[in-house]
Scaffold this motif. Structure first.
Motif, PDB file in Angstrom:
ATOM      1  N   ALA A 182      -4.140   1.796  -3.708  1.00  0.00           N
ATOM      2  CA  ALA A 182      -4.051   2.938  -2.348  1.00  0.00           C
ATOM      3  C   ALA A 182      -5.807   2.999  -2.651  1.00  0.00           C
ATOM      4  O   ALA A 182      -6.002   3.232  -1.294  1.00  0.00           O
ATOM      5  N   ALA A 183      -6.304   3.163  -3.182  1.00  0.00           N
ATOM      6  CA  ALA A 183      -8.073   3.352  -2.591  1.00  0.00           C
ATOM      7  C   ALA A 183      -8.286   2.250  -2.250  1.00  0.00           C
ATOM      8  O   ALA A 183      -9.111   2.490  -1.193  1.00  0.00           O
ATOM      9  N   TRP A 186       0.096  -0.936   0.234  1.00  0.00           N
ATOM     10  CA  TRP A 186      -0.082  -0.173   0.371  1.00  0.00           C
ATOM     11  C   TRP A 186       0.842   0.860   0.693  1.00  0.00           C
ATOM     12  O   TRP A 186       0.467   2.289  -0.623  1.00  0.00           O
ATOM     13  N   TRP A 187       1.867   1.392   0.854  1.00  0.00           N
ATOM     14  CA  TRP A 187       2.615   2.776   0.669  1.00  0.00           C
ATOM     15  C   TRP A 187       3.285   2.863  -0.421  1.00  0.00           C
ATOM     16  O   TRP A 187       3.564   3.724  -0.643  1.00  0.00           O
ATOM     17  N   TRP A 188       4.134   1.538  -1.092  1.00  0.00           N
ATOM     18  CA  TRP A 188       4.293   1.186  -2.487  1.00  0.00           C
ATOM     19  C   TRP A 188       3.379   2.806  -3.667  1.00  0.00           C
ATOM     20  O   TRP A 188       4.029   3.525  -4.552  1.00  0.00           O
ATOM     21  N   ALA A 189       2.161   2.161  -3.873  1.00  0.00           N
ATOM     22  CA  ALA A 189       1.050   2.661  -4.083  1.00  0.00           C
ATOM     23  C   ALA A 189       1.604   4.178  -3.513  1.00  0.00           C
ATOM     24  O   ALA A 189       1.247   4.801  -4.945  1.00  0.00           O
ATOM     25  N   VAL A 190       1.012   4.231  -2.484  1.00  0.00           N
ATOM     26  CA  VAL A 190       0.825   5.872  -2.202  1.00  0.00           C
ATOM     27  C   VAL A 190       1.808   6.169  -2.604  1.00  0.00           C
ATOM     28  O   VAL A 190       2.335   7.588  -3.250  1.00  0.00           O
ATOM     29  N   GLY A 209       0.584   4.995 -12.831  1.00  0.00           N
ATOM     30  CA  GLY A 209      -1.265   4.459 -12.826  1.00  0.00           C
ATOM     31  C   GLY A 209      -2.525   3.933 -12.546  1.00  0.00           C
ATOM     32  O   GLY A 209      -1.856   4.232 -11.345  1.00  0.00           O
ATOM     33  N   VAL A 210      -3.290   3.018 -13.380  1.00  0.00           N
ATOM     34  CA  VAL A 210      -4.074   2.574 -12.678  1.00  0.00           C
ATOM     35  C   VAL A 210      -3.948   1.265 -11.729  1.00  0.00           C
ATOM     36  O   VAL A 210      -4.679   2.012 -10.888  1.00  0.00           O
ATOM     37  N   VAL A 211      -2.991   0.421 -11.837  1.00  0.00           N
ATOM     38  CA  VAL A 211      -2.712  -0.290 -10.568  1.00  0.00           C
ATOM     39  C   VAL A 211      -2.506   0.236  -9.448  1.00  0.00           C
ATOM     40  O   VAL A 211      -2.574  -0.020  -8.214  1.00  0.00           O
TER      41      VAL A 211
END
Length: 85
Positions: free
Chosen positions: A39-40, A18-22, A32-34
């Motif tokens: 994150a959402a 999650w932190w990586w995505a944020v 991008g979308v992933v």
């Protein structure tokens, strides 16, 4: 003990994803979308009421139908029932 370790491993692993995505959304121009979905989704999971209990078991819970009973009692009192002054 193994279950506890596996559970903590899953929590730490999912938290890291999650932190990586944020951070990727915030800092990388090619996010991008992933990353947005991860994150959402993680933020949405934090909003779940995981510490809730059934209303019947909640501390200080009142029984169902109490407002209806109070309303009916008030209506009966106005229609000529005993009213204290």
């Amino acid at each position: 003990m193994a279950r506890r370790t596996a559970r903590w491993g899953a929590v730490v692993g999912l938290g890291a994803v999650w932190w990586w995505a944020v951070l990727r959304l915030a800092l990388a121009p090619g996010a991008g979308v992933v990353e947005g979905a991860v994150a959402a989704g993680g933020w949405g999971l934090s909003l779940l009421p995981v510490h809730c209990v059934p209303k019947s078991r909640a501390a200080g819970a009142l029984r169902q139908g109490r407002w209806r009973d109070a309303w009916r009692a008030g209506v009966r009192g106005e229609r000529g029932g005993p009213v204290s002054e």
